[in-house]
Design a protein around this motif. Structure first.
Motif, PDB file in Angstrom:
ATOM      1  N   PRO A  62      -8.433  13.234   2.691  1.00  0.00           N
ATOM      2  CA  PRO A  62      -8.583  12.119   1.745  1.00  0.00           C
ATOM      3  C   PRO A  62      -9.640  12.465   0.700  1.00  0.00           C
ATOM      4  O   PRO A  62     -10.405  13.433   0.861  1.00  0.00           O
ATOM      5  N   PRO A  63      -9.700  11.719  -0.370  1.00  0.00           N
ATOM      6  CA  PRO A  63     -10.768  11.943  -1.363  1.00  0.00           C
ATOM      7  C   PRO A  63     -12.148  11.814  -0.712  1.00  0.00           C
ATOM      8  O   PRO A  63     -12.408  10.857   0.026  1.00  0.00           O
ATOM      9  N   LEU A  64     -13.013  12.763  -0.975  1.00  0.00           N
ATOM     10  CA  LEU A  64     -14.333  12.782  -0.350  1.00  0.00           C
ATOM     11  C   LEU A  64     -15.474  12.552  -1.334  1.00  0.00           C
ATOM     12  O   LEU A  64     -16.619  12.377  -0.923  1.00  0.00           O
ATOM     13  N   SER A  65     -15.161  12.542  -2.611  1.00  0.00           N
ATOM     14  CA  SER A  65     -16.204  12.339  -3.625  1.00  0.00           C
ATOM     15  C   SER A  65     -15.702  11.355  -4.671  1.00  0.00           C
ATOM     16  O   SER A  65     -14.502  11.030  -4.729  1.00  0.00           O
ATOM     17  N   ALA A 113      -9.621  11.022  -9.552  1.00  0.00           N
ATOM     18  CA  ALA A 113      -8.417  11.820  -9.779  1.00  0.00           C
ATOM     19  C   ALA A 113      -7.193  11.175  -9.129  1.00  0.00           C
ATOM     20  O   ALA A 113      -6.113  11.104  -9.733  1.00  0.00           O
ATOM     21  N   GLU A 114      -7.360  10.678  -7.900  1.00  0.00           N
ATOM     22  CA  GLU A 114      -6.249  10.004  -7.220  1.00  0.00           C
ATOM     23  C   GLU A 114      -5.877   8.707  -7.936  1.00  0.00           C
ATOM     24  O   GLU A 114      -4.689   8.367  -8.042  1.00  0.00           O
ATOM     25  N   PHE A 115      -6.891   8.018  -8.422  1.00  0.00           N
ATOM     26  CA  PHE A 115      -6.643   6.761  -9.130  1.00  0.00           C
ATOM     27  C   PHE A 115      -5.869   7.006 -10.419  1.00  0.00           C
ATOM     28  O   PHE A 115      -4.972   6.250 -10.798  1.00  0.00           O
ATOM     29  N   GLU A 116      -6.178   8.103 -11.094  1.00  0.00           N
ATOM     30  CA  GLU A 116      -5.463   8.445 -12.330  1.00  0.00           C
ATOM     31  C   GLU A 116      -3.995   8.748 -12.039  1.00  0.00           C
ATOM     32  O   GLU A 116      -3.114   8.385 -12.826  1.00  0.00           O
ATOM     33  N   SER A 161       0.809  -1.221   0.000  1.00  0.00           N
ATOM     34  CA  SER A 161       0.000   0.000   0.000  1.00  0.00           C
ATOM     35  C   SER A 161       0.844   1.274   0.000  1.00  0.00           C
ATOM     36  O   SER A 161       0.318   2.364  -0.192  1.00  0.00           O
ATOM     37  N   GLY A 162       2.147   1.144   0.240  1.00  0.00           N
ATOM     38  CA  GLY A 162       2.978   2.315   0.471  1.00  0.00           C
ATOM     39  C   GLY A 162       3.134   3.241  -0.707  1.00  0.00           C
ATOM     40  O   GLY A 162       3.451   4.424  -0.521  1.00  0.00           O
ATOM     41  N   LEU A 163       2.920   2.747  -1.929  1.00  0.00           N
ATOM     42  CA  LEU A 163       3.108   3.583  -3.120  1.00  0.00           C
ATOM     43  C   LEU A 163       1.789   4.068  -3.703  1.00  0.00           C
ATOM     44  O   LEU A 163       1.761   4.582  -4.818  1.00  0.00           O
ATOM     45  N   SER A 164       0.703   3.911  -2.948  1.00  0.00           N
ATOM     46  CA  SER A 164      -0.611   4.290  -3.477  1.00  0.00           C
ATOM     47  C   SER A 164      -0.807   5.799  -3.501  1.00  0.00           C
ATOM     48  O   SER A 164      -1.543   6.320  -4.339  1.00  0.00           O
ATOM     49  N   MET A 165      -0.170   6.524  -2.590  1.00  0.00           N
ATOM     50  CA  MET A 165      -0.249   7.990  -2.572  1.00  0.00           C
ATOM     51  C   MET A 165       0.997   8.537  -3.262  1.00  0.00           C
ATOM     52  O   MET A 165       2.113   8.378  -2.782  1.00  0.00           O
ATOM     53  N   THR A 166       0.797   9.184  -4.389  1.00  0.00           N
ATOM     54  CA  THR A 166       1.927   9.576  -5.242  1.00  0.00           C
ATOM     55  C   THR A 166       2.419  10.991  -4.977  1.00  0.00           C
ATOM     56  O   THR A 166       3.322  11.464  -5.666  1.00  0.00           O
ATOM     57  N   ASP A 167       1.827  11.694  -4.018  1.00  0.00           N
ATOM     58  CA  ASP A 167       2.335  13.023  -3.660  1.00  0.00           C
ATOM     59  C   ASP A 167       2.342  13.147  -2.141  1.00  0.00           C
ATOM     60  O   ASP A 167       1.782  12.325  -1.424  1.00  0.00           O
ATOM     61  N   TRP A 168       2.981  14.188  -1.659  1.00  0.00           N
ATOM     62  CA  TRP A 168       3.159  14.367  -0.216  1.00  0.00           C
ATOM     63  C   TRP A 168       3.159  15.850   0.095  1.00  0.00           C
ATOM     64  O   TRP A 168       3.772  16.651  -0.625  1.00  0.00           O
ATOM     65  N   LYS A 169       2.444  16.215   1.150  1.00  0.00           N
ATOM     66  CA  LYS A 169       2.426  17.589   1.631  1.00  0.00           C
ATOM     67  C   LYS A 169       2.803  17.590   3.101  1.00  0.00           C
ATOM     68  O   LYS A 169       2.303  16.765   3.875  1.00  0.00           O
ATOM     69  N   PHE A 170       3.673  18.523   3.483  1.00  0.00           N
ATOM     70  CA  PHE A 170       4.143  18.575   4.861  1.00  0.00           C
ATOM     71  C   PHE A 170       2.983  18.778   5.834  1.00  0.00           C
ATOM     72  O   PHE A 170       2.974  18.214   6.929  1.00  0.00           O
ATOM     73  N   THR A 171       2.007  19.571   5.445  1.00  0.00           N
ATOM     74  CA  THR A 171       0.878  19.871   6.322  1.00  0.00           C
ATOM     75  C   THR A 171      -0.212  18.809   6.260  1.00  0.00           C
ATOM     76  O   THR A 171      -1.178  18.872   7.013  1.00  0.00           O
ATOM     77  N   GLY A 172      -0.053  17.833   5.354  1.00  0.00           N
ATOM     78  CA  GLY A 172      -1.082  16.820   5.208  1.00  0.00           C
ATOM     79  C   GLY A 172      -2.196  17.294   4.296  1.00  0.00           C
ATOM     80  O   GLY A 172      -2.250  18.459   3.885  1.00  0.00           O
TER      81      GLY A 172
END
Length: 452
Positions: free
Chosen positions: A136-139, A145-148, A122-133
Motif C-alpha cells: 500500500p502507499p507508505l508515504s 500518486a494513487e489519488f491522482e 470502495s471497489g473502484l478505488s484501486m485502479t490497477d491490479w498485479k497478480f503478485t500484489g
C-alpha cells in the motif's frame, strides 16, 4: 509438472490408505486395534458422525447423542461400502476437518468483507491490479500518486468529485484489505494442503476435490479484477453512474458461494463420513426430507444469485416500499428493454421484482418443508436443522425488507448478504445430514426407532 507430482502423491496416499484399511480389518479376529474409531463401516462411521454432530450442535439434545453412541458401540464392525476421505486415523481426520472448516469460515468472511466493500463504494478505488500484489502507499507522495490515478476514473468524475484524500484513504484501505484477505486465504489453504499431502493424510478423491476448489479460488482474483475493470470504463450514458457490470459481479459472488459450499460439504464429509442413523425408519424419513430439501436448496441458490443482480444494478435504491413497489404491485416498465431477456438482468424494476418473488417463494417452500416433516419419523438432528432453517429464512426476509425500507444502509446490507450465505449453509448441512448411508450401515440398523 506440479499436476503430475500431485497425482503421484495422491496415488501413494491411496496405497497407504488401502494398507491402513487392510490392517484395521484384522481387529475382527481379536487382535489389537490400530485406530478404534476407524474400524468398521457401522461402528466407525457412526462414531465419526457422532464426533461431527457434537462439534456442530454441542450440548443439544443430549439423550439422542447418547443413543447414537450406544448404537455405534453395539453395531457390528464392517468396513464394506465406506470410504474415508482422510487416512491415518481420527487425529488426522480432526486436523483436516478443522482446516477445512476454517477455510470455509475464511471464505464466509471474504463474502461479508466484499459486501462492505461494495456498499461503501470502495471497489473502484484501486485502479490497477498485479497478480503478485503490491504494497500500500507508505508515504504522502505515494498517497497523492494513487489519488491522482483515482481522479482519472469515471467514479471520481461523476460521483466523488471534490473528495478529500482522507476519504480516499478509507475506500482504498477497504479494497486493499479485501484483496489481501483473499491472498492470505490462498496461503492459508495451500500450506496445510501441502503438509497433509506430504504426511499422506489425503486420499485421491479428496485431493482432486480440494485441487479443484483451490483452482476456483485462484480464479477468483482474476474474476474480481475482470469485474472491477468494467467499473473503470466510461458509462454508455452521460447521466449514468459508473458501476461494475452486474453480470461480472454476479459471476464473482456466485463463484465465492460455490467455493464456500464446496469447502463446507467437504469438511462435513471428512468429519461425518456417514449420516446419523439409528434405524431404518429414520433413514426412510431422511430420504423423504431429501426429496424436498434438494430442490429447495436450488431455489435458495437461485434467490441468492438474483440478489447479486439486485446489487449489480443498484436496484435496492429503487422502490423503497413494501409490499408494493411504489404505488403499484407490479411496475409498468418491467418489460421496457429490448431484447426481452435483458429485462431479467439489467432492468432495475424487473430485477427487484424477481428477487421479491424468489425470496417469498423460498420462505414459503421452507415453510412447506417444515410443515410436511412435522409428523415424520426423522432423526432429532434433522428436525433441529429444519427448525433452524425456517427461522433463518424468516430472519433473512425480514433483513431484506428492512434493508430496502432503510435505503440500503451498510450495516443492514452486509447483514442481508451474510444471511443469504448462512441460509445456504443450513441447506448444505441439511442435505449432507439426510444423504443415504452406506450399505454396511443400512444392514446393521434395527427396523424401528428405539425410544429413549
Amino acid at each position: 509438472m506440479f499436476g503430475r507430482q500431485l497425482v503421484s502423491i495422491l496415488r501413494r496416499n491411496k496405497l497407504q490408505n488401502c494398507f491402513f484399511n487392510e490392517s484395521s480389518s484384522r481387529v475382527l479376529n481379536g487382535r489389537p486395534r490400530l485406530f478404534s474409531s476407524e474400524l468398521g463401516g457401522s461402528s466407525g462411521a457412526q462414531r465419526n458422525a457422532l464426533y461431527g454432530f457434537r462439534s456442530l450442535i454441542k450440548d443439544f439434545h443430549k439423550p439422542w447423542l447418547r443413543n447414537m453412541s450406544t448404537t455405534a458401540t453395539a453395531t457390528v464392525e464392517n468396513k464394506e461400502g465406506l470410504k474415508f476421505l482422510v487416512t491415518a486415523g481420527p487425529r488426522a481426520q480432526k486436523m483436516v476437518g478443522i482446516w477445512l472448516f476454517g477455510s470455509a469460515a475464511w471464505v464466509f468472511s471474504m463474502v461479508v468483507l466484499g459486501g462492505v466493500t461494495r456498499l461503501t463504494r470502495s471497489g473502484l478505488s484501486m485502479t490497477d491490479w498485479k497478480f503478485t500484489g503490491n504494497l500500500p502507499p507508505l508515504s504522502d507522495e505515494d498517497w497523492l500518486a494513487e489519488f491522482e490515478k483515482y481522479k482519472q476514473s469515471p467514479e471520481y468524475k461523476r460521483v466523488n468529485k471534490g473528495m478529500s484524500i482522507e476519504d480516499f484513504k478509507f475506500i482504498y484501505w477497504m479494497e486493499y484489505a479485501h484483496r489481501m484477505w483473499g491472498r492470505a486465504l490462498g496461503i492459508m489453504f495451500a500450506l496445510p494442503f501441502s503438509y497433509f499431502l506430504h504426511k499422506g493424510y489425503i486420499t485421491l478423491q479428496l485431493g482432486l476435490r480440494l485441487s479443484a476448489l483451490f483452482g476456483l479460488g485462484a480464479g477468483q482474483g482474476l474474476i474480481g479484477w475482470w469485474m472491477v475493470k468494467s467499473g473503470l470504463e466510461e458509462p454508455a450514458s452521460e447521466y449514468a453512474q459508473p458501476r461494475v457490470s452486474p453480470y461480472r459481479l454476479t459471476a464473482h459472488l456466485t463463484s465465492a458461494f460455490v467455493i464456500y459450499c464446496g469447502l463446507l460439504w467437504t469438511a462435513l464429509s471428512v468429519v461425518m463420513p456417514e449420516p446419523p442413523a439409528e434405524s431404518v425408519a429414520w433413514v426412510r424419513g431422511a430420504a423423504k426430507v431429501k426429496r424436498l430439501a434438494l430442490p429447495i436448496s436450488i431455489l435458495v441458490g437461485i434467490t441468492a444469485v438474483s440478489g447479486a443482480f439486485v446489487a449489480g444494478n443498484d436496484a435496492g435504491h429503487a422502490y423503497n416500499t413494501f409490499p408494493k413497489m411504489g404505488d403499484n404491485w407490479i411496475p409498468d416498465d418491467i418489460f421496457s428493454m429490448e431484447p426481452f431477456i435483458r429485462n431479467f438482468f439489467e432492468n432495475t424494476s424487473t430485477v427487484q421484482l424477481d428477487h421479491r418473488i424468489l425470496a417469498t417463494a423460498t420462505l414459503m417452500s421452507i415453510g412447506i418443508l417444515w410443515w410436511s416433516t412435522r409428523k415424520l419419523d426423522i432423526h432429532p438432528a434433522v428436525r433441529f436443522l429444519i427448525g433452524n432453517t425456517i427461522g433463518m429464512a424468516a430472519l433473512q426476509v425480514t433483513l431484506g425488507i428492512s434493508t430496502l425500507l432503510s435505503y440500503v444502509p451498510v450495516s443492514l446490507g452486509t447483514a442481508h448478504q451474510a444471511g443469504a450465505l448462512t441460509l445456504l449453509s443450513l441447506m448444505v448441512l441439511l442435505n449432507h445430514t439426510v444423504r443415504r448411508p452406506s450399505m454396511s450401515l443400512l444392514k446393521s440398523l434395527p427396523p424401528l426407532t428405539r425410544t429413549p
